[in-house]
Design a protein around this motif. Sequence first.
Motif, short mmCIF file in Angstrom:
data_model
loop_
_atom_site.label_atom_id
_atom_site.label_comp_id
_atom_site.label_asym_id
_atom_site.label_seq_id
_atom_site.Cartn_x
_atom_site.Cartn_y
_atom_site.Cartn_z
N THR A 34 -7.34 -2.90 5.15
CA THR A 34 -7.32 -2.82 3.70
C THR A 34 -8.67 -3.18 3.08
O THR A 34 -8.86 -3.02 1.89
CB THR A 34 -6.28 -3.80 3.12
N ALA A 63 -6.36 0.36 -7.13
CA ALA A 63 -5.50 -0.57 -6.41
C ALA A 63 -4.63 -1.42 -7.33
O ALA A 63 -3.81 -2.19 -6.87
CB ALA A 63 -6.36 -1.49 -5.54
N ALA A 81 0.83 -1.20 0.00
CA ALA A 81 0.00 0.00 0.00
C ALA A 81 0.87 1.25 0.00
O ALA A 81 0.64 2.19 -0.76
CB ALA A 81 -0.92 0.00 1.21
N THR A 120 1.37 -0.36 -8.46
CA THR A 120 0.98 -1.27 -7.40
C THR A 120 1.57 -2.67 -7.60
O THR A 120 1.45 -3.51 -6.72
CB THR A 120 -0.55 -1.43 -7.35
N ALA A 155 -5.05 2.07 -1.50
CA ALA A 155 -3.70 2.04 -0.94
C ALA A 155 -3.56 3.11 0.14
O ALA A 155 -3.04 2.86 1.22
CB ALA A 155 -2.67 2.26 -2.04
#
Lengths: 347, 347
Positions: free
Chosen positions: B76, A131, A67, A76, B67
């Motif tokens: 999360t 994400a 993250a 990511t 994130a």
Amino acid sequence: MSVPEPGPAPGARRRRRRATITTVAAAAGVAPSTVSRAFSNPGRVNHVTRAHVLAVAEELGYAPNPAAQALESGRTSTVALVVPDITNPYFSGVVKGAERAAAEARLTLVIGDAQENPVHEERLVRRLGPAVDGFVLTASRMPDDVLERVSELNRIVLVNRASPGLTSVVADFASGTRQIVAHLASHGHRSFVFLGGPAESWSGARRWAGLRAAAEEHGLEATRFGPWTPTIASGPAAADAVLATGATAVVAHNDVLAIGVLQRLAERGVRVPQEVSVVGFDDVFGADFCHPPLTTLAERTTEAGARAVEALAALTRPGALPTGGDAPVRVLPTQLVVRASSGPAPR
Amino acid sequence: MSVPEPGPAPGARRRRRRATITTVAAAAGVAPSTVSRAFSNPGRVNHVTRAHVLAVAEELGYAPNPAAQALESGRTSTVALVVPDITNPYFSGVVKGAERAAAEARLTLVIGDAQENPVHEERLVRRLGPAVDGFVLTASRMPDDVLERVSELNRIVLVNRASPGLTSVVADFASGTRQIVAHLASHGHRSFVFLGGPAESWSGARRWAGLRAAAEEHGLEATRFGPWTPTIASGPAAADAVLATGATAVVAHNDVLAIGVLQRLAERGVRVPQEVSVVGFDDVFGADFCHPPLTTLAERTTEAGARAVEALAALTRPGALPTGGDAPVRVLPTQLVVRASSGPAPR
DNA sequence: ATGAAAGCGCTAACAT
DNA sequence: ATGTTAGCGCTTTCAT
């Protein structure tokens, strides 16, 4: 009566606090940035320092927090694979290939299930979008304009679906359907029925278009029925519809539907292939051991999944060099696997 | 020769910059924190302000960056499901159930493939660990001590595996194996062969233990062969081993192996169930249409997946109340589905 | 080759 | 009810 122990919940045992880059830096006697470099920029740190840092990190059980990495770098290292229905065995191959290619490119793969629903699919992309670095959309049901909108924000590679401006990997349905029709024609069939899948299915449309064109070439008559949800449970209705027409051959949208049809035909005492030939698409798990084993058009699904992830990884890389021309469409060969469910037309 | 257009790569079309909370705040004329609250704390913002913020966000195509959310809050809203082999149809049910429960709990589900390999499995957990709130490990091959170590850093719920101190959801193999043995005994079989799966398989061990105990109860003789990789490809070797013994009944580690065995028996002209009865575990896709249809122990895999995710979600919630006692093991019923692959022992 | 410091997008005190 | 402020863990200039 004893007072209950004030311990943690069962299964919720006290968990160690996760080591961070700062913890490791302190323990190793270096700056956080050095730890960072030791992990993600090995070239720019003395290799003995690096070895030491890595050893300390290992000892502390440190693993970089994705993250946090994502936040700064924007990347990511995760890609999402979206399939219409994860329980459909057809997608197993795609998933497997995607998984392998992702591992090779050191990417984490996230799998999403669109539940055969364009709205859900779009929501999924929206939700996962920030994400991940990009999406592989398999047999996407989203209309072209939605795809275009979605691709403004996300890197997208399609599998068994094409859309203007988007990279895609598709099976060679033109050749595949020609193989099917040639096979039926050579066995003396004069016509066949196509059992259609979902109306929004792009590959369903390609399959029917190919079958029609090939039928014309061979002077066969082709009729389309449906649409049906491609599940075994749709088999009875589809099979009954076929029987009412007296057709000698059936081509189903996919193997799962075809297997449902086979079951119903057996139930009704119709012999396959003596009375009716049945052909499917996909060569899924089960197509070789159903009864009778199913003649079907095999696609390279594993390769499709792998190629799609590779293409996505290429788009992700900084340089993504312009090669000019349209977005590439990669066509993978298909091959008709002839088994016992198809044969000569009855006289 | 013309200079190539310096435009973006195909498929790498110019992408709009993603809107952030700050962008939205500026456009809506409020502070970033208000935007944040509008999304994740609806109660604490004037509902007309909220409506306005949401409208602006919608227009800008804003979606919260997971994130960044994760970084601050530590949570999360993502859980990982790890399976030994995603192409094994047995896990489809687990995946489906997990997916549904995750959606209900508003969690994103990530699926990982351990590739039947404990080392890969551990690496996967390590890699994904910081990115998720917890794991559902299905049929984990990791030894107890590794599981314990791993659970210090991560919330873990097991499916078809038990380990001290960990919450788990398992099938009732004690009852299931008793059902199998009773079925065989009632058909006059005096003995059977068990075709074992991977040595590290916990459920494999449970199955064999249950079969042995039940065999003893019924005065049957039970022999274990193997281990075999539970794939169709292992069928021939396993079947041949059985035939060499002259056994009248075979219980396979799972359906996939059982189907491989059926194929080989057919190939060798051995009639099922007249000469040999075959029983599997799992009732996977295909067990009902292989030839002959397979007698098998059905588990509630979808429910198992759902329960496991629910348990994990419960562990994740702040309160995670201590209920006292050991970590709960949830046992789900199993049911023998009798089909044509099993019948009376030959005289 | 390494350290110091700023900031990625967001949440969570704390103020107002 | 809303704004201000300080980080979350990491990467990335920019110094040294």
